[in-house]
Design an enzyme around this catalytic site. Structure first.
Site, short mmCIF file in Angstrom:
data_model
loop_
_atom_site.label_atom_id
_atom_site.label_comp_id
_atom_site.label_asym_id
_atom_site.label_seq_id
_atom_site.Cartn_x
_atom_site.Cartn_y
_atom_site.Cartn_z
N SER A 56 21.27 -30.43 -13.16
CA SER A 56 22.66 -30.74 -12.81
C SER A 56 23.39 -31.12 -14.09
O SER A 56 22.75 -31.43 -15.11
CB SER A 56 22.68 -31.92 -11.84
N TYR A 103 19.00 -40.36 -9.28
CA TYR A 103 19.41 -38.95 -9.45
C TYR A 103 19.53 -38.56 -10.92
O TYR A 103 18.99 -37.54 -11.34
CB TYR A 103 20.73 -38.73 -8.71
N1 LIG Z 1 26.00 -29.85 -4.68
C1 LIG Z 1 26.27 -30.02 -5.95
O1 LIG Z 1 27.42 -30.25 -6.35
C2 LIG Z 1 25.15 -29.95 -6.97
C3 LIG Z 1 25.50 -30.01 -8.34
C4 LIG Z 1 24.47 -29.94 -9.27
C5 LIG Z 1 23.15 -29.82 -8.88
N2 LIG Z 1 22.85 -29.79 -7.55
C6 LIG Z 1 21.45 -29.66 -7.18
O2 LIG Z 1 21.32 -28.43 -6.48
C7 LIG Z 1 20.17 -28.50 -5.65
C8 LIG Z 1 20.53 -28.00 -4.26
O3 LIG Z 1 21.51 -28.88 -3.73
P1 LIG Z 1 22.61 -28.43 -2.63
O4 LIG Z 1 23.92 -28.75 -3.20
O5 LIG Z 1 22.33 -27.08 -2.15
O6 LIG Z 1 22.31 -29.53 -1.51
P2 LIG Z 1 21.67 -29.36 -0.04
O7 LIG Z 1 21.48 -30.74 0.48
O8 LIG Z 1 22.49 -28.41 0.74
O9 LIG Z 1 20.26 -28.68 -0.33
C9 LIG Z 1 19.13 -29.43 -0.75
C10 LIG Z 1 17.96 -28.98 0.09
O10 LIG Z 1 16.76 -29.60 -0.40
C11 LIG Z 1 15.97 -29.91 0.73
N3 LIG Z 1 15.00 -30.95 0.43
C12 LIG Z 1 15.24 -32.28 0.19
N4 LIG Z 1 14.08 -32.92 0.03
C13 LIG Z 1 13.09 -31.99 0.18
C14 LIG Z 1 11.68 -32.07 0.13
N5 LIG Z 1 11.03 -33.23 -0.06
N6 LIG Z 1 10.97 -30.93 0.32
C15 LIG Z 1 11.61 -29.75 0.55
N7 LIG Z 1 12.95 -29.62 0.61
C16 LIG Z 1 13.67 -30.74 0.42
C17 LIG Z 1 16.98 -30.39 1.79
O11 LIG Z 1 16.41 -30.35 3.09
C18 LIG Z 1 18.12 -29.42 1.58
O12 LIG Z 1 18.05 -28.30 2.42
C19 LIG Z 1 19.69 -29.95 -5.68
O13 LIG Z 1 18.59 -30.04 -6.58
C20 LIG Z 1 20.89 -30.69 -6.23
O14 LIG Z 1 20.49 -31.87 -6.91
C21 LIG Z 1 23.83 -29.84 -6.58
#
Ligand SMILES: NC(=O)c1ccc[n+]([C@@H]2O[C@H](COP(=O)([O-])OP(=O)(O)OC[C@H]3O[C@@H](n4cnc5c(N)ncnc54)[C@H](O)[C@@H]3O)[C@@H](O)[C@H]2O)c1
Length: 207
Positions: free
Chosen positions: A140, A153
């Site tokens: 991120s 985080y």
């Molecule tokens: N949304 C943003 O703005 C953003 C920005 C930068 C980075 N990210 C990163 O992107 C990645 C995806 O995030 P997103 O935005 O799609 O959020 P999201 O919540 O839609 O997706 C995250 C997924 O990870 C799964 N998950 C959580 N714990 C788990 C575990 N122990 N085992 C298996 N699956 C698990 C959740 O069930 C969920 O479906 C994450 O690593 C997040 O930190 C997101």
């Protein structure tokens, strides 16, 4: 014109989430065979059905649990053969709190998903990867910056960079590329939760 990912086998953790599902859709569109890994069977089933077409499979697993990750990788190999791409993308956010108040169990659970999870996925997937493959870990912008109170985080997202660097050096001889990606805010429920928690802290401080 041939598709960019034709017949490439891709494992996506967090595959039922926003970025995971969107990536799966794109990869499948480009000809990949996709294994979605996430916590909830119903959510995985729904995403797989929504993507439809092509070869999309799913396996419920908690990426913090070694036996479950091993099982998901085994299911991928059984279904599709060797793995070309590991997209380690599962994530949770935790909370925002001053250092003295930040709950230890939340800190542990956030590091467990991002750091232990990405480590376990690589540990179990690498022996089944084709030379020339690719590992991508979703870090991120939080992996290169700091913000007050985001202890779990931001620490986890920085730690993923260390993991990536170690893997990249070990796997260079097999031409397996290892990268972190560092997205800024994505307009989804995950980011809304982040902004609400950060907003509450900023509001409390009056800054
Ligand atoms: N949304 C943003 O703005 C953003 C920005 C930068 C980075 N990210 C990163 O992107 C990645 C995806 O995030 P997103 O935005 O799609 O959020 P999201 O919540 O839609 O997706 C995250 C997924 O990870 C799964 N998950 C959580 N714990 C788990 C575990 N122990 N085992 C298996 N699956 C698990 C959740 O069930 C969920 O479906 C994450 O690593 C997040 O930190 C997101």
């Amino acid at each position: 014109m041939s598709k960019q990912m034709q017949n490439k086998v891709c494992v996506i953790t967090g595959g039922a989430g926003s970025i995971g599902a969107a990536s799966a859709k794109l990869l499948q569109h480009e000809g990949a065979k996709v294994m979605l890994v996430d916590l909830s069977e119903p959510a995985l089933k729904k995403i797989a059905a929504d993507i439809g077409g092509g070869e999309v499979a799913w396996c419920a697993a908690d990426v913090t649990k070694s036996d479950q990750v091993k099982n998901a990788i085994g299911a991928t190999v059984a279904r599709f053969g060797k793995i070309d791409v590991l997209f380690s993308n599962a994530g949770n956010f935790g909370t925002v709190a001053p250092i003295a108040d930040y709950p230890e169990d939340v800190f542990d659970s956030v590091l467990a998903v991002h750091v232990r999870g990405a480590f376990l996925c690589a540990k179990h997937a690498v022996p089944h990867m084709n030379d020339g493959g690719s590992i991508v870990i979703t870090s991120s912008v939080a992996g290169v910056t700091g913000d007050p109170g985001v202890y779990g985080y931001i620490t986890a997202k920085h730690a993923q960079v260390g993991l990536m660097r170690v893997l990249a050096k070990e796997l260079a001889g097999r031409n397996i590329r290892v990268n972190t990606v560092h997205p800024g805010p994505v307009d989804n429920a995950f980011q809304l939760n982040v902004e609400q928690k950060l907003g509450a802290v900023i509001g409390r401080d009056g800054t």
